[in-house]
Design a protein around this motif. Sequence first.
Motif, mmCIF file in Angstrom:
data_model
loop_
_atom_site.group_PDB
_atom_site.id
_atom_site.type_symbol
_atom_site.label_atom_id
_atom_site.label_comp_id
_atom_site.label_asym_id
_atom_site.label_seq_id
_atom_site.Cartn_x
_atom_site.Cartn_y
_atom_site.Cartn_z
ATOM 1 N N HIS A 70 0.861 -1.190 0.000
ATOM 2 C CA HIS A 70 0.000 0.000 0.000
ATOM 3 C C HIS A 70 0.894 1.236 0.000
ATOM 4 C CE1 HIS A 70 -3.452 2.568 0.970
ATOM 5 N NE2 HIS A 70 -2.636 3.196 1.808
ATOM 6 N N SER A 71 0.621 2.181 -0.912
ATOM 7 C CA SER A 71 1.322 3.462 -0.886
ATOM 8 C C SER A 71 0.386 4.513 -0.328
ATOM 9 C CB SER A 71 1.762 3.874 -2.294
ATOM 10 O OG SER A 71 2.077 5.267 -2.293
ATOM 11 N N ARG A 72 0.808 5.156 0.764
ATOM 12 C CA ARG A 72 -0.022 6.224 1.338
ATOM 13 C C ARG A 72 -0.014 7.444 0.415
ATOM 14 N NH1 ARG A 72 -1.691 6.675 6.397
ATOM 15 N NH2 ARG A 72 -0.897 8.808 6.514
ATOM 16 N N ASN A 73 1.064 7.647 -0.330
ATOM 17 C CA ASN A 73 1.101 8.776 -1.271
ATOM 18 C C ASN A 73 0.083 8.587 -2.388
ATOM 19 O OD1 ASN A 73 4.096 8.227 -0.285
ATOM 20 N ND2 ASN A 73 3.848 10.428 -0.561
ATOM 21 N N MET A 74 -0.031 7.347 -2.875
ATOM 22 C CA MET A 74 -0.933 7.070 -3.998
ATOM 23 C C MET A 74 -2.322 6.669 -3.509
ATOM 24 S SD MET A 74 0.974 7.473 -6.662
ATOM 25 C CE MET A 74 2.718 7.707 -6.954
ATOM 26 N N HIS A 93 3.037 0.718 -13.562
ATOM 27 C CA HIS A 93 2.265 1.227 -12.430
ATOM 28 C C HIS A 93 3.252 1.476 -11.297
ATOM 29 C CE1 HIS A 93 -0.594 0.373 -9.010
ATOM 30 N NE2 HIS A 93 -1.371 1.095 -9.774
ATOM 31 N N TRP A 94 2.862 2.332 -10.305
ATOM 32 C CA TRP A 94 3.788 2.609 -9.191
ATOM 33 C C TRP A 94 4.250 1.330 -8.507
ATOM 34 C CZ3 TRP A 94 2.956 0.971 -4.271
ATOM 35 C CH2 TRP A 94 1.641 0.633 -3.915
ATOM 36 N N SER A 95 3.363 0.324 -8.466
ATOM 37 C CA SER A 95 3.692 -0.902 -7.736
ATOM 38 C C SER A 95 4.897 -1.628 -8.333
ATOM 39 C CB SER A 95 2.477 -1.832 -7.709
ATOM 40 O OG SER A 95 2.072 -2.125 -9.040
ATOM 41 N N ASP A 96 5.250 -1.305 -9.590
ATOM 42 C CA ASP A 96 6.425 -1.947 -10.201
ATOM 43 C C ASP A 96 7.692 -1.719 -9.373
ATOM 44 O OD1 ASP A 96 4.834 -2.766 -12.263
ATOM 45 O OD2 ASP A 96 5.583 -1.311 -13.735
ATOM 46 N N TYR A 97 7.802 -0.507 -8.786
ATOM 47 C CA TYR A 97 9.009 -0.171 -8.030
ATOM 48 C C TYR A 97 9.137 -1.040 -6.777
ATOM 49 C CZ TYR A 97 9.375 3.913 -11.039
ATOM 50 O OH TYR A 97 9.490 4.738 -12.130
ATOM 51 N N VAL A 98 7.982 -1.395 -6.199
ATOM 52 C CA VAL A 98 7.969 -2.164 -4.949
ATOM 53 C C VAL A 98 8.014 -3.661 -5.253
ATOM 54 C CG1 VAL A 98 6.674 -2.589 -2.835
ATOM 55 C CG2 VAL A 98 6.641 -0.306 -3.880
ATOM 56 N N VAL A 125 7.461 13.252 -5.833
ATOM 57 C CA VAL A 125 7.486 12.237 -6.898
ATOM 58 C C VAL A 125 7.709 12.889 -8.266
ATOM 59 C CG1 VAL A 125 6.028 10.564 -8.122
ATOM 60 C CG2 VAL A 125 6.110 10.561 -5.629
ATOM 61 N N GLY A 126 8.697 12.398 -8.999
ATOM 62 C CA GLY A 126 8.942 12.882 -10.358
ATOM 63 C C GLY A 126 9.570 14.268 -10.416
ATOM 64 N N ALA A 127 10.234 14.702 -9.340
ATOM 65 C CA ALA A 127 10.798 16.056 -9.295
ATOM 66 C C ALA A 127 12.309 16.066 -9.462
ATOM 67 C CB ALA A 127 10.419 16.729 -7.983
ATOM 68 N N GLY A 128 12.891 14.906 -9.787
ATOM 69 C CA GLY A 128 14.340 14.870 -9.987
ATOM 70 C C GLY A 128 15.124 14.701 -8.697
ATOM 71 N N LEU A 129 14.439 14.378 -7.584
ATOM 72 C CA LEU A 129 15.139 14.137 -6.314
ATOM 73 C C LEU A 129 15.155 12.636 -5.983
ATOM 74 C CD1 LEU A 129 13.880 17.184 -4.182
ATOM 75 C CD2 LEU A 129 15.871 17.036 -5.691
ATOM 76 N N SER A 130 14.847 11.854 -6.996
ATOM 77 C CA SER A 130 14.925 10.389 -6.926
ATOM 78 C C SER A 130 14.026 9.745 -5.876
ATOM 79 C CB SER A 130 16.368 9.903 -6.763
ATOM 80 O OG SER A 130 16.412 8.590 -7.294
ATOM 81 N N SER A 131 12.745 10.028 -6.010
ATOM 82 C CA SER A 131 11.773 9.257 -5.224
ATOM 83 C C SER A 131 11.838 7.798 -5.648
ATOM 84 C CB SER A 131 10.362 9.804 -5.432
ATOM 85 O OG SER A 131 9.891 9.536 -6.741
ATOM 86 N N SER A 132 12.289 7.545 -6.894
ATOM 87 C CA SER A 132 12.318 6.157 -7.378
ATOM 88 C C SER A 132 13.372 5.334 -6.632
ATOM 89 C CB SER A 132 12.529 6.109 -8.892
ATOM 90 O OG SER A 132 13.694 6.783 -9.271
ATOM 91 N N ALA A 133 14.589 5.867 -6.490
ATOM 92 C CA ALA A 133 15.604 5.102 -5.746
ATOM 93 C C ALA A 133 15.176 4.934 -4.290
ATOM 94 C CB ALA A 133 16.963 5.785 -5.828
HETATM 95 P P1 ADP Z 1 12.000 10.748 -9.514
HETATM 96 O O1 ADP Z 1 12.853 9.572 -9.191
HETATM 97 O O2 ADP Z 1 12.751 11.893 -10.068
HETATM 98 O O3 ADP Z 1 11.121 11.167 -8.371
HETATM 99 P P2 ADP Z 1 10.857 8.876 -11.382
HETATM 100 O O4 ADP Z 1 9.985 9.049 -12.565
HETATM 101 O O5 ADP Z 1 12.172 8.216 -11.573
HETATM 102 O O6 ADP Z 1 11.015 10.302 -10.688
HETATM 103 O O7 ADP Z 1 10.098 8.007 -10.284
HETATM 104 C C1 ADP Z 1 8.798 8.378 -9.879
HETATM 105 C C2 ADP Z 1 7.889 7.161 -9.807
HETATM 106 O O8 ADP Z 1 8.254 6.330 -8.683
HETATM 107 C C3 ADP Z 1 6.443 7.524 -9.562
HETATM 108 O O9 ADP Z 1 5.773 7.815 -10.769
HETATM 109 C C4 ADP Z 1 5.910 6.281 -8.880
HETATM 110 O O10 ADP Z 1 5.586 5.289 -9.847
HETATM 111 C C5 ADP Z 1 7.108 5.791 -8.088
HETATM 112 N N1 ADP Z 1 7.042 6.278 -6.693
HETATM 113 C C6 ADP Z 1 7.942 7.065 -6.070
HETATM 114 N N2 ADP Z 1 7.572 7.286 -4.787
HETATM 115 C C7 ADP Z 1 6.416 6.634 -4.590
HETATM 116 C C8 ADP Z 1 5.531 6.457 -3.467
HETATM 117 N N3 ADP Z 1 5.780 7.037 -2.300
HETATM 118 N N4 ADP Z 1 4.438 5.684 -3.646
HETATM 119 C C9 ADP Z 1 4.207 5.084 -4.818
HETATM 120 N N5 ADP Z 1 4.990 5.208 -5.900
HETATM 121 C C10 ADP Z 1 6.093 5.977 -5.808
#
Ligand code: ADP
Length: 389
Positions: A70-74, A93-98, A125-133
């Motif tokens: 579950h993502s509280r952000n999403m 989908h966002w769940s791919d990262y998890v 999210v998506g602002a270039g501060l690496s929410s993905s990593a």
């Molecule tokens: P950045 O890494 O610059 O923030 P990216 O496009 O590389 O941007 O990664 C953003 C993606 O990571 C989002 O679109 C989402 O799919 C996933 N993501 C990041 N943080 C969260 C979160 N807290 N909950 C769910 N998905 C997330």
Amino acid sequence: MDGITERVLEGLATLGNSHVREARVFRAPGRVNLIGEHTDYNLGFVMPVALDLACYAATAPRVDGILRIHSRNMNDTRELPVDDIKELKPAGHWSDYVLGAAKEVALAGYPVEAADLVIESTVPVGAGLSSSAAIEVSSALAFLRGRSIDKLELVKLARRVENDFVGMPCGIMDQFISVHGQENRAVRLDCRSLGHELVPLPFSVRVIAVNSMVKHDLGASAYPQRVRECAEAVAVYAERIPGVASLRDLTAEQYRHFDEYVSVPARWRARHVISENERVLAFREACVRHDRAEMGQLFYSSHKSMRDDYEISCAEIDFLVETAMAHSGCYGARLTGGGFGGCTVNLVAPEAVDTFKQAVAEAYHKQFGIIPTFYDCHPAAGAGEASLG
Ligand code: ADP
Ligand code: MG
């Protein structure tokens, strides 16, 4: 216990998890890259800092063979039988990262058990501060549940989530700094040897990230395109200079010697990468000398190179950079992250931070009708388990 740790634990209870008492929470930070943009996948130099913005992942066991996230952000939940994890395909989908992290943990030979996972991130999210990593690394740690893993193995595992599962051909910087960040230090990383050095920043500058609040769609296709253009340039030099395997191997002089054989725009892309690698090394020297003016000039040169040679800026970002450069308390400004929106990073005199924010916010709002967000970037520690005490 901090507020976000409390919230992810509460999230487990809200999901109906009945083993909350066995819960553990793992944290992984986002980052701001000071300099060295698009050099990581060219095996060159970068110099990021980990932020106190981070993704938190709480995990508690289940007994029914289900993995639920579950993502509280999403405000969104996904679940699947844990036995299916090794065969899982990405869903865009966002769940791919998890779930990609769960798959990579399983493929690396660690048992992934049925569990609930609740995630919340303060990294935009998506602002270039690496929410993905941040989400990849915190999820991987949550699936590992405290099993010991070599730091570099964790970095590479999280990068595979993004490269092989999500399908983004990013370099190693984001996952590396999320794991290896240190309080009060920038990290200068050699993306080929993976050797790194901790660099203290002068006390007399503050690092301020400014979020343009825009993200143009072009970014998604441009990134892999830039990766291909760099490979195209490398191929030209590899034929002519023995031992050249990446743009990292070229000096500016070698570049100029054969640049007419490289077609445009790959020729310009290579020029950015080669000059940017030099700027990272010069920036490190300027940091050590506490030479704020030089640090600022290198920031601005980096920006111009990204704007003109790498062609990854946009009107909003250029405006933020020029407005910042015109402020007397700002030493330098540049785009940071993948490009086409996201954040700028700025070196600002401590006493000028408030007037800087005000001037930039007013000008940006007047020009684009958007209120930017500011982040005071204090270099923070890398990923780990959060204290529940
Ligand atoms: P950045 O890494 O610059 O923030 P990216 O496009 O590389 O941007 O990664 C953003 C993606 O990571 C989002 O679109 C989402 O799919 C996933 N993501 C990041 N943080 C969260 C979160 N807290 N909950 C769910 N998905 C997330
Ligand atoms: Mg990312």
